[in-house]
Design a protein around this motif. Structure first.
Motif, PDB file in Angstrom:
ATOM      1  N   HIS A 292      -4.313  13.346  -1.985  1.00  0.00           N
ATOM      2  CA  HIS A 292      -3.021  12.794  -2.377  1.00  0.00           C
ATOM      3  C   HIS A 292      -2.953  11.323  -1.967  1.00  0.00           C
ATOM      4  O   HIS A 292      -3.913  10.757  -1.443  1.00  0.00           O
ATOM      5  CB  HIS A 292      -1.896  13.612  -1.752  1.00  0.00           C
ATOM      6  CG  HIS A 292      -1.808  15.000  -2.304  1.00  0.00           C
ATOM      7  ND1 HIS A 292      -2.506  16.061  -1.769  1.00  0.00           N
ATOM      8  CD2 HIS A 292      -1.129  15.495  -3.367  1.00  0.00           C
ATOM      9  CE1 HIS A 292      -2.258  17.157  -2.466  1.00  0.00           C
ATOM     10  NE2 HIS A 292      -1.426  16.842  -3.447  1.00  0.00           N
ATOM     11  N   GLY A 293      -1.796  10.700  -2.221  1.00  0.00           N
ATOM     12  CA  GLY A 293      -1.660   9.260  -2.067  1.00  0.00           C
ATOM     13  C   GLY A 293      -2.194   8.662  -0.780  1.00  0.00           C
ATOM     14  O   GLY A 293      -3.033   7.753  -0.802  1.00  0.00           O
ATOM     15  N   LYS A 294      -1.714   9.148   0.363  1.00  0.00           N
ATOM     16  CA  LYS A 294      -2.105   8.571   1.646  1.00  0.00           C
ATOM     17  C   LYS A 294      -3.601   8.746   1.901  1.00  0.00           C
ATOM     18  O   LYS A 294      -4.283   7.817   2.362  1.00  0.00           O
ATOM     19  CB  LYS A 294      -1.304   9.222   2.777  1.00  0.00           C
ATOM     20  CG  LYS A 294      -1.506   8.551   4.136  1.00  0.00           C
ATOM     21  CD  LYS A 294      -0.552   9.144   5.167  1.00  0.00           C
ATOM     22  CE  LYS A 294      -0.712   8.414   6.506  1.00  0.00           C
ATOM     23  NZ  LYS A 294       0.228   8.951   7.527  1.00  0.00           N
ATOM     24  N   GLU A 295      -4.117   9.928   1.622  1.00  0.00           N
ATOM     25  CA  GLU A 295      -5.538  10.203   1.832  1.00  0.00           C
ATOM     26  C   GLU A 295      -6.408   9.404   0.845  1.00  0.00           C
ATOM     27  O   GLU A 295      -7.465   8.899   1.206  1.00  0.00           O
ATOM     28  CB  GLU A 295      -5.831  11.692   1.675  1.00  0.00           C
ATOM     29  CG  GLU A 295      -5.209  12.588   2.739  1.00  0.00           C
ATOM     30  CD  GLU A 295      -3.732  12.814   2.558  1.00  0.00           C
ATOM     31  OE1 GLU A 295      -3.051  13.136   3.552  1.00  0.00           O
ATOM     32  OE2 GLU A 295      -3.237  12.649   1.426  1.00  0.00           O
TER      33      GLU A 295
ATOM     34  N   GLU B 264       0.448   4.740  -2.595  1.00  0.00           N
ATOM     35  CA  GLU B 264       0.582   6.152  -2.237  1.00  0.00           C
ATOM     36  C   GLU B 264       1.636   6.832  -3.112  1.00  0.00           C
ATOM     37  O   GLU B 264       1.413   7.932  -3.627  1.00  0.00           O
ATOM     38  CB  GLU B 264       0.974   6.278  -0.765  1.00  0.00           C
ATOM     39  CG  GLU B 264      -0.060   5.720   0.211  1.00  0.00           C
ATOM     40  CD  GLU B 264       0.433   5.744   1.655  1.00  0.00           C
ATOM     41  OE1 GLU B 264       1.475   6.395   1.909  1.00  0.00           O
ATOM     42  OE2 GLU B 264      -0.203   5.117   2.512  1.00  0.00           O
ATOM     43  N   LYS B 265       2.789   6.157  -3.280  1.00  0.00           N
ATOM     44  CA  LYS B 265       3.873   6.743  -4.075  1.00  0.00           C
ATOM     45  C   LYS B 265       3.470   6.907  -5.535  1.00  0.00           C
ATOM     46  O   LYS B 265       3.774   7.928  -6.161  1.00  0.00           O
ATOM     47  CB  LYS B 265       5.117   5.849  -3.979  1.00  0.00           C
ATOM     48  CG  LYS B 265       5.682   5.689  -2.587  1.00  0.00           C
ATOM     49  CD  LYS B 265       6.398   6.932  -2.120  1.00  0.00           C
ATOM     50  CE  LYS B 265       7.089   6.687  -0.775  1.00  0.00           C
ATOM     51  NZ  LYS B 265       7.789   7.892  -0.284  1.00  0.00           N
TER      52      LYS B 265
ATOM     53  N   LEU C  51      -5.674   6.538  -0.509  1.00  0.00           N
ATOM     54  CA  LEU C  51      -5.676   5.133  -0.080  1.00  0.00           C
ATOM     55  C   LEU C  51      -6.714   4.924   1.010  1.00  0.00           C
ATOM     56  O   LEU C  51      -7.477   3.947   0.984  1.00  0.00           O
ATOM     57  CB  LEU C  51      -4.287   4.738   0.427  1.00  0.00           C
ATOM     58  CG  LEU C  51      -4.172   3.328   1.015  1.00  0.00           C
ATOM     59  CD1 LEU C  51      -4.492   2.278  -0.043  1.00  0.00           C
ATOM     60  CD2 LEU C  51      -2.784   3.091   1.602  1.00  0.00           C
TER      61      LEU C  51
ATOM     62  N   PHE D 151       0.808  -1.216   0.000  1.00  0.00           N
ATOM     63  CA  PHE D 151       0.000   0.000   0.000  1.00  0.00           C
ATOM     64  C   PHE D 151       0.844   1.270   0.000  1.00  0.00           C
ATOM     65  O   PHE D 151       0.390   2.321  -0.434  1.00  0.00           O
ATOM     66  CB  PHE D 151      -0.965  -0.010   1.184  1.00  0.00           C
ATOM     67  CG  PHE D 151      -2.132  -0.935   0.982  1.00  0.00           C
ATOM     68  CD1 PHE D 151      -2.874  -0.908  -0.190  1.00  0.00           C
ATOM     69  CD2 PHE D 151      -2.492  -1.848   1.957  1.00  0.00           C
ATOM     70  CE1 PHE D 151      -3.937  -1.759  -0.392  1.00  0.00           C
ATOM     71  CE2 PHE D 151      -3.561  -2.710   1.768  1.00  0.00           C
ATOM     72  CZ  PHE D 151      -4.290  -2.663   0.591  1.00  0.00           C
ATOM     73  N   LYS D 152       2.088   1.174   0.487  1.00  0.00           N
ATOM     74  CA  LYS D 152       2.978   2.334   0.377  1.00  0.00           C
ATOM     75  C   LYS D 152       3.211   2.665  -1.099  1.00  0.00           C
ATOM     76  O   LYS D 152       3.329   3.824  -1.484  1.00  0.00           O
ATOM     77  CB  LYS D 152       4.321   2.037   1.046  1.00  0.00           C
ATOM     78  CG  LYS D 152       4.284   1.967   2.555  1.00  0.00           C
ATOM     79  CD  LYS D 152       5.685   1.708   3.093  1.00  0.00           C
ATOM     80  CE  LYS D 152       5.689   1.591   4.603  1.00  0.00           C
ATOM     81  NZ  LYS D 152       7.050   1.297   5.126  1.00  0.00           N
TER      82      LYS D 152
ATOM     83  N   VAL E 156       0.423   7.223  -6.778  1.00  0.00           N
ATOM     84  CA  VAL E 156      -0.568   8.295  -6.902  1.00  0.00           C
ATOM     85  C   VAL E 156       0.116   9.653  -6.911  1.00  0.00           C
ATOM     86  O   VAL E 156      -0.179  10.514  -7.747  1.00  0.00           O
ATOM     87  CB  VAL E 156      -1.598   8.228  -5.752  1.00  0.00           C
ATOM     88  CG1 VAL E 156      -2.449   9.497  -5.714  1.00  0.00           C
ATOM     89  CG2 VAL E 156      -2.506   7.015  -5.917  1.00  0.00           C
ATOM     90  N   ASP E 157       1.052   9.848  -5.992  1.00  0.00           N
ATOM     91  CA  ASP E 157       1.724  11.143  -5.897  1.00  0.00           C
ATOM     92  C   ASP E 157       2.618  11.417  -7.100  1.00  0.00           C
ATOM     93  O   ASP E 157       2.836  12.579  -7.472  1.00  0.00           O
ATOM     94  CB  ASP E 157       2.548  11.208  -4.605  1.00  0.00           C
ATOM     95  CG  ASP E 157       1.668  11.297  -3.367  1.00  0.00           C
ATOM     96  OD1 ASP E 157       0.507  11.733  -3.498  1.00  0.00           O
ATOM     97  OD2 ASP E 157       2.128  10.904  -2.276  1.00  0.00           O
TER      98      ASP E 157
END
Length: 315
Positions: free
Chosen positions: A194-197, A156-157, A199, A152-153, A159-160
């Protein structure tokens, strides 16, 4: 040949040589940049993930015109083995340039080969991607060519990297009151995440729609990411994306195939993503067994879902 014609010809030759030199310099610069982007992204990603490259997977022989990839997002949360939080079959046809996505609900009650009936996501916990492949093939008759196990990291990467300004979605009120489940702070309304949000948005299932809503959001997010890739990405950025994927995704998909599909997206050849969900409406009911709450197929429901999924992926 007159002196004037000779002079014009020499000028054309010089211009052509200049063009070739500029082209070669640009090509070499882009090539060097691409190699740097791929290597640096890959090294950084490999140092930051917990995935294993030693994965057994006996996918069927590749049909170059119609490829099925088992996509798994694990919910291990630091443990050695966790159940699959996301189960999808990504399909791409080079003939039609049509990407398709089948999402399988993780509580779907099926027979896991050698282990009996359980939630389908337990197959990943018990035997990794290979047992999940066997489970899908035995229950739904779908041949899988490759697998992609996603950290899942990495999501995030990616997406960003693809959308540095974020992806626009609409956050529902329930997400703003359940911060423990999300792990991030979101506000209600339409906004760019962004990525974290993003996800957290795509994994959320603590509303009235539960896992159904999560599947819909996952398909929504992937569709928007595909659009973003097609609209803003350039060939020069593709190696970086492959590099990130190489580090955060454990997969046996050939790099050449990834580049081929990625190039189709960049050239605008691909259509919008078509989606399907298993189990389909009115083919199952809620039930409870010793493994917990499950989605159990009605009489004939498994066969109906299998037939529809095969038709969907092969048409």
């Amino acid at each position: 040949m007159t002196l004037q014609r000779q002079t014009r010809k020499k000028k054309k030759v010089r211009k052509f040589r200049v063009f070739i030199m500029v082209f070669l310099i640009a090509f070499l610069a882009i090539g060097g940049y691409a190699a740097y982007e791929y290597i640096s992204a890959s090294l950084a990603a490999n140092a930051d993930n917990n995935l294993s490259d030693d994965v057994e997977f006996n996918g069927s022989d590749e049909n170059v015109d119609n490829v099925n990839v088992l996509v798994l997002g694990s919910d291990s949360r630091g443990e050695d083995s966790g159940r699959a939080d996301t189960i999808m079959i990504a399909n791409y046809s080079s003939d039609t340039n049509q990407p398709k996505l089948v999402s399988i609900m993780r509580d779907t009650y099926v027979n896991i080969p050698g282990y009996g009936y359980n939630k389908i996501n337990a197959a990943y916990s018990i035997g990794g991607p290979e047992l999940m492949r066997k489970t899908i093939t035995e229950n739904f008759g779908i041949n899988i060519n490759y697998y992609a196990e996603i950290d899942f990291k990495g999501f995030e990467k990616l997406v960003d990297a693809v959308a540095p300004d974020g992806i626009e979605v609409t956050v529902i009120p329930e997400m703003t009151t359940d911060q423990k489940a999300l792990g991030v702070q979101l506000t209600e309304g339409t906004q760019k995440l962004h990525g974290k949000e993003l996800l957290a948005y795509s994994r959320f299932r603590h509303d009235a729609n539960g896992d159904y809503g999560r599947v819909q959001r996952q398909q929504e997010v992937l569709g928007k990411l595909k659009e973003e890739v097609g609209s803003v990405m350039t060939v020069a950025k593709l190696p970086k994306m492959i590099g990130i994927a190489n580090g955060y995704v454990s997969t046996n998909v050939r790099t050449g195939l990834l580049l081929s599909m990625g190039t189709d997206v960049l050239r605008g050849k691909t259509e919008d993503i078509e989606t399907m969900r298993i189990p389909m409406d009115e083919t199952y009911h809620d039930a409870r067994y010793d493994v917990g709450a499950v989605l159990e197929f009605n009489v004939g429901g498994l066969e109906q879902n299998a037939q529809e999924a095969q038709t969907f992926l092969n048409q």
